[in-house]
Scaffold this motif. Structure first.
Motif, PDB file in Angstrom:
ATOM      1  N   PHE A   4      44.689  37.956  42.480  1.00  0.00           N
ATOM      2  CA  PHE A   4      44.210  37.929  43.854  1.00  0.00           C
ATOM      3  C   PHE A   4      45.395  37.835  44.807  1.00  0.00           C
ATOM      4  O   PHE A   4      46.378  37.133  44.529  1.00  0.00           O
ATOM      5  N   ASP A   5      45.290  38.529  45.930  1.00  0.00           N
ATOM      6  CA  ASP A   5      46.366  38.532  46.915  1.00  0.00           C
ATOM      7  C   ASP A   5      46.781  37.128  47.326  1.00  0.00           C
ATOM      8  O   ASP A   5      47.961  36.869  47.563  1.00  0.00           O
ATOM      9  N   ASP A  25      35.889  41.481  41.906  1.00  0.00           N
ATOM     10  CA  ASP A  25      36.936  42.449  42.192  1.00  0.00           C
ATOM     11  C   ASP A  25      38.297  41.773  42.111  1.00  0.00           C
ATOM     12  O   ASP A  25      38.426  40.569  42.366  1.00  0.00           O
ATOM     13  N   TYR A  26      39.291  42.524  41.757  1.00  0.00           N
ATOM     14  CA  TYR A  26      40.644  42.001  41.718  1.00  0.00           C
ATOM     15  C   TYR A  26      41.531  42.836  42.624  1.00  0.00           C
ATOM     16  O   TYR A  26      41.214  43.969  42.942  1.00  0.00           O
ATOM     17  N   ASP A  27      42.614  42.217  43.032  1.00  0.00           N
ATOM     18  CA  ASP A  27      43.613  42.883  43.859  1.00  0.00           C
ATOM     19  C   ASP A  27      44.753  43.293  42.940  1.00  0.00           C
ATOM     20  O   ASP A  27      45.427  42.424  42.377  1.00  0.00           O
ATOM     21  N   GLU A  28      44.928  44.587  42.776  1.00  0.00           N
ATOM     22  CA  GLU A  28      46.019  45.051  41.924  1.00  0.00           C
ATOM     23  C   GLU A  28      47.339  44.640  42.570  1.00  0.00           C
ATOM     24  O   GLU A  28      47.584  44.936  43.738  1.00  0.00           O
TER      25      GLU A  28
END
Length: 172
Positions: A81-82, A133-136
């Motif tokens: 995560f960001d 959801d994930y943050d690449e």
């Protein structure tokens, strides 16, 4: 501080353990912190996004404590995560983020812990990459671990990045 991040089954723990062995042969002050093991130690069992962010910050704080004492710290964890990337970059002067990527179909094929199969059947909630959801990451180094072979070469890439990053911070 080396932070290996990636989805479940991407191989981040395998790479981290091998990196630990290589670094330990060169330095006595190395510790490896596994994300799952730290959850148990911290008693942190909330798997929703906020729970994951909270435990990731605790992991980072422990790693920072060790790092401040001159211990080379390797962490393998999902924490994609960001908020975590920003937190780590803000709090670690010598921070290397390694994104261990893997094709989704391969993650499902590996699925040793049956995380994805249960999540896709609706039996397991809060799985990053399925219903969270994930943050690449825009990591310092990305390792494609879709194929499991070549672990020595992948660890060598990390070691080279550590060396080049360390040298550039020493020369600044």
């Amino acid at each position: 501080m080396v932070w290996l991040t990636g989805l479940a089954g991407s191989g981040k723990s395998t790479l981290a353990k091998e990196l630990y062995i290589k670094l330990q042969s060169q330095a006595l002050n190395v510790v490896y912190l596994d994300g799952d093991e730290l959850r148990d130690v911290l008693g942190a069992y909330s798997y929703d996004k906020q729970g994951r962010i909270s435990v990731a910050k605790k992991r980072a704080d422990l790693a920072r404590l060790l790092s401040r004492q001159g211990i080379i710290t390797i962490v393998s964890t999902i924490s994609m995560f960001d908020e975590i990337y920003a937190y780590n970059r803000e709090h670690f002067p010598n921070y290397l983020e390694v994104y261990v990527s893997c094709d989704y179909d391969e993650l499902i094929r590996r699925d040793q812990k049956q995380i994805y199969s249960k999540a896709l059947k609706g039996e397991l909630p809060n799985v990053v990459g399925v219903d969270i959801d994930y943050d690449e990451p825009k990591a310092h180094l990305r390792i494609d671990n879709t194929t499991l072979g070549g672990i020595d070469e992948k660890v060598k890439q990390i070691l080279e990045k550590i060396q080049s990053t360390f040298q550039s911070t020493q020369g600044a």
